[in-house]
Design an enzyme around this catalytic site. Sequence first.
Site, mmCIF file in Angstrom:
data_model
loop_
_atom_site.group_PDB
_atom_site.id
_atom_site.type_symbol
_atom_site.label_atom_id
_atom_site.label_comp_id
_atom_site.label_asym_id
_atom_site.label_seq_id
_atom_site.Cartn_x
_atom_site.Cartn_y
_atom_site.Cartn_z
ATOM 1 N N ASP A 1 -21.662 -4.551 11.022
ATOM 2 C CA ASP A 1 -22.469 -3.355 11.211
ATOM 3 C C ASP A 1 -23.737 -3.709 11.998
ATOM 4 O O ASP A 1 -24.322 -4.782 11.796
ATOM 5 C CB ASP A 1 -22.845 -2.787 9.835
ATOM 6 C CG ASP A 1 -23.435 -1.401 9.912
ATOM 7 O OD1 ASP A 1 -22.797 -0.512 10.487
ATOM 8 O OD2 ASP A 1 -24.554 -1.217 9.394
ATOM 9 N N GLU B 1 -15.448 -19.455 12.849
ATOM 10 C CA GLU B 1 -14.453 -20.337 13.454
ATOM 11 C C GLU B 1 -14.253 -21.639 12.692
ATOM 12 O O GLU B 1 -13.347 -22.414 13.028
ATOM 13 C CB GLU B 1 -14.815 -20.606 14.914
ATOM 14 C CG GLU B 1 -14.590 -19.370 15.784
ATOM 15 C CD GLU B 1 -14.779 -19.632 17.267
ATOM 16 O OE1 GLU B 1 -15.423 -20.643 17.625
ATOM 17 O OE2 GLU B 1 -14.292 -18.810 18.072
#
Length: 532
Positions: free
Chosen positions: A200, A257
């Site tokens: 968001d 990641e």
Amino acid sequence: MTTQAPWWRGAVIYQIYVRSFCDGNSDGVGDFAGLLSKLDYIASLGVDALWLSPIHPTPNRDWGYDVSDYDGVNPEYGTAADFDRLLAQAHGRGLKVMTDEVLAHTSDEHAWFRESLSGGDKADWYVWAPPQDDGTPPNNWLSAFAGEAWAYHPARRQYYHHKFLRQQPKLNWRNPAARNAALAVLDTWLTRGVDGFRLDVANAYFHDATLTDNPGVPLSERTAHNWAHAPNLQYHFHDSNLPDNIEALDAIRRTVERHPDRFVMGEFSEEPERCGCFAPPDRGLHSGYTFPLLEARTLGPDFIRTHYAMLDRHPGHWPSVAFSNHDVTRTLTRFGGRDTPPALAQLMLALLLCLRGTALLYQGEELGLPQVDLRRDQLKDPVGDLYYPLHKGRDGCRTPMPWDASAPNLGFSTATPWLPAAHEHRPLAVSEQDSRANSSLNWTRRILAVRRQNSALRQGEIEFLDVPAPLLAFVREHDGERVLCAFNMSAGPATLRDRHIASAKPLLRSEATHVSGNESALAPYGVFIAAL
């Protein structure tokens, strides 16, 4: 040898506003049990992933976008075990699950903010500043929900910054401990097994530490868009959208990641070319989306061509693409008004799913749902209080999903729903469209099947053809595969002429769209998709 693309590149992600999707325990609020009961329906669409609106505990001042505990789940939706069950069963159907994380601000009921009030170790975890000598706020920043973006708190004799409601204090990402705590939230849920995040207001992590005033939009340059909403009267260059926002995005991506095969995209609601939205492939988030396509209201080829011309300035960036979501007027009502023909729904669905990018499909969009016009006493959204009746907030796109036309509350719940089920959605319910071959629902399934079978539509580059309005045509190409996509963006017939049409293999076309030689005669709002 072709390197396999990550799963999210060209994926179709189905956005679920959990509170309005399906109620499994008959209390009028959508929940994990209800969502679990509809996983087969979602899988039948042919989408790749789910994006769930915020699932954490919340006081519901902004209906989940004011988080009071990042580590838990909203008890209105179920238990942590219920969420784990949902995650496992979605994965069992080949569906990825993404959560919506709100890390630029918290609820004022979050333990971090309560500790910040005391001035202890977390004193600087939020953006605090003293009042000016006359008691007014530190600067001119305006809240996205209108009014001053500062709230005074006597416990500290200071103001705290809030970009949205006063109950949503801004987290201070310039404080290393606060930043690390926010990143730890992502790590927690990745470890739990979620496949990624929608972030968001990803443009708003950093603020100007000197609290410089935002510049006003010059009077001579103000448009109807600026005058429509008070915060649009200034450029948000210092409360958010700073160029060094990319540092926060990089930190988020590195966190994500560390877990294999995950994805993170962001919402960039302001100044997207300034704050890191369109980062190259090796920087920032994996992808981001902005609001031009979500706010466009004039049907025609220009709004698409203009947006992709902007994207051309950022080669290598992979966008996310959306026409509809929980914050904006539904697509059909924006472009077609109150009486929209089914063909317009099918045009917009085909266009969305043929554009270059990761496609975001909002719940009910596959049904061709229009916006619902609610009375003031039915509104729940704080934005609805601002400018009623000129604007009625976001509740009109958040009403319950219509499952069964013959059931109470359209099959959403046996109890009174938190927002009313819309009578105008009854003929568009899943029960009415599921077995009808030419329905918007089954049209969506057909498009998604074509997309899955064509790497050009999932991963290809896009080249717009020089065709006259109201036509929009482009070619998607990837690894030797080429697909022609043509759309009649008008309520009248139109003809596309192209030398490749005669030898093209049609993959999908709307009713009353015909091919003859090098011409394709497109019906009003017609679609023609063919392999070249």
